[in-house]
Design a protein around this motif. Structure first.
Motif: not given
Length: 462
Positions: A192-198
């Motif tokens: 889930x890309x929306x959960x991954x911190x840049x």
């Protein structure tokens, strides 16, 4: 300082690295491991030495099981098909390869572990790219990559709360979009890309580039690292106790007093807990800790995956030693898309993990802990692993000796996501510390665990 007694709970890579560094500084260190072998979750095993019941118990201890195998697991053991092979509980390539954090530490001891190393390729439906980026690709996206990798820590801290989806919107054009979609998932083991911190993704990415190839795997397996560290710990006066279950961390007046092991109390000045932080309350009463701290630890979640190990009697020499990513779109898992890897580093005869003239391939595909318990989802993920291997080796089934598919619903201590903030190594209890992949340290997986041990060491020698 050096005369203090330290009790370490767990002989995984974090506990072993801490023991290595602290015994060198003169601390009196004892490490307790409930299993009969060292290594923790990052464990290379020789299954010819285990019964099927021993193997299943080991898997269960680490929140794993085998939903699929070819042939049946009972047949594999009865026919001794595992004889001559060594492989891991689950997939464990190490970011940074030969220049990974563990070799930087071993260098201080004039020691070194030899690695197989690989660039990362990409599997397409009609073939593959190796490496992932061509020279032309690198020229096109180099400015954006450097802009991300060279930002200062102060800027990274601001980016910690920015999901990778926003970064993709800003920088994700052409091949750069694919890089951010694939590598951010494989670095964090979250789909889930929306959960991954840049911010966290960039920190971990930096760790991969120190002059060596991005990924590596130790010759002779992960046990080569663990055995070398254990030997050094013993030479420096430290002790490792196997088959020793820690039942309780003894705390009085907000200060650690020691631990209870197999019913016997052992006094220590400092106790180091290397298991997942969310398990801490199983070793000490929740009432001892502040309510908010307990709530935070209990809210932490891990990641999952479905792995696959394939043993073949024939191999395409062009693939030996190479590692490949793939991404499967719109498959109905959390995050919609799923990323995985097919790794041929262990297929190299140099790996010393297979009998002569046989080849071992390791792979995995990311999923959530809940998905790793769902048989229907696992069947879909298994099909995707097999299909991606077939894209690289179209006739692999004709040369398959055996295959097993370990499912893991607690892959690491804590998933590195925006909504899942890893705790500090410091706890509210005096002289009680947390280390491992479950705490806040740079890198992921193996590297995070090593770096957490370095943080502990630096705090104790100040």
């Amino acid at each position: 300082m050096g005369s203090k007694k330290i009790g370490v709970i767990g002989a995984g890579i974090a506990g072993l690295t801490a023991g290595l560094l602290l015994t060198k500084k003169g601390f009196n260190v004892e490490i307790f491991e409930k299993e009969k072998i060292i290594g923790g979750r990052a464990l290379t095993i020789n299954l010819s030495t285990l019964s099927i019941s021993d193997y299943r118990k080991l898997l269960s201890d680490f929140k794993m099981f085998i939903p699929f195998s070819n042939p049946d697991l009972e047949d594999i053991f009865s026919k001794k098909l595992f004889d001559g092979y060594k492989f891991d509980l689950g997939y464990h390539a190490i970011g940074g390869g030969d220049m990974s954090n563990i070799n930087l530490i071993l260098k201080k001891f004039n020691e070194h572990v030899d690695f197989l190393e690989s660039y990362v390729g990409f599997i397409r439906e009609d073939g593959y790219d190796y490496p992932f980026l061509s020279k032309l690709d690198k020229l096109k996206i180099l400015p954006n990559i450097m802009r991300l990798l060279l930002v200062r820590e102060k800027t990274l801290q601001k980016m910690d709360s920015i999901p990778i989806t926003e970064t993709i919107e800003r920088y994700g054009h052409g091949k750069m979009k694919l890089i951010l979609e694939v590598f951010s998932r494989s670095i964090t083991t979250v789909n889930d890309l929306s959960r991954i911190s840049t911010g966290e993704m960039i920190r971990a990415q930096r760790n991969l580039y120190r002059g060596s190839k991005p990924v590596g795997y130790p010759i002779n397996g992960l046990i080569a690292i663990h055995d070398k560290i254990a030997d050094l710990i013993g030479k420096q006066g430290g002790k490792i106790h196997l088959d020793s279950t820690v039942e309780n961390i003894v705390i009085e007046d907000n200060k650690v007093k020691g631990i209870t092991v197999n019913g016997v109390f052992h006094p220590y000045d400092i106790v180091v807990f290397t298991l997942p932080p969310q398990n801490l309350s199983s070793f000490a009463s929740e009432n001892i800790f502040p309510d908010e701290y307990v709530k935070t630890l209990k809210s932490l979640t891990a990641t999952g995956s479905l792995c696959a190990y394939y043993a073949l009697d024939k191999m395409d020499s062009n693939l030996v030693g190479k590692t490949f990513h793939f991404i499967e779109r719109d498959i109905g898992v959390e995050g919609n898309d799923a990323v995985g890897m097919i790794d041929f580093m262990t297929a190299s005869p140099k790996s010393k993990l297979s009998p002569r003239d046989y080849y071992l391939i390791q792979s995995y595909i990311i999923c959530t802990p809940e998905e790793a318990k769902d048989k229907k989802i696992l069947e879909k993920l298994k099909t995707l692993l097999d299909e991606n291997l077939a894209r690289l080796l179209p006739d692999y089934e004709n040369h398959l000796k055996w295959a097993i598919y370990p499912a893991i619903w607690h892959l690491d201590g804590v998933a590195k996501t925006i909504d899942n903030i890893k705790p500090s190594i410091f706890t509210p209890i005096e002289n009680l510390y947390l280390i491992g992949d479950g705490v806040k340290a740079t890198g992921i997986g193996f590297n995070c665990a090593v770096n957490s041990a370095k943080l502990l060491y630096n705090s104790l020698i100040q």
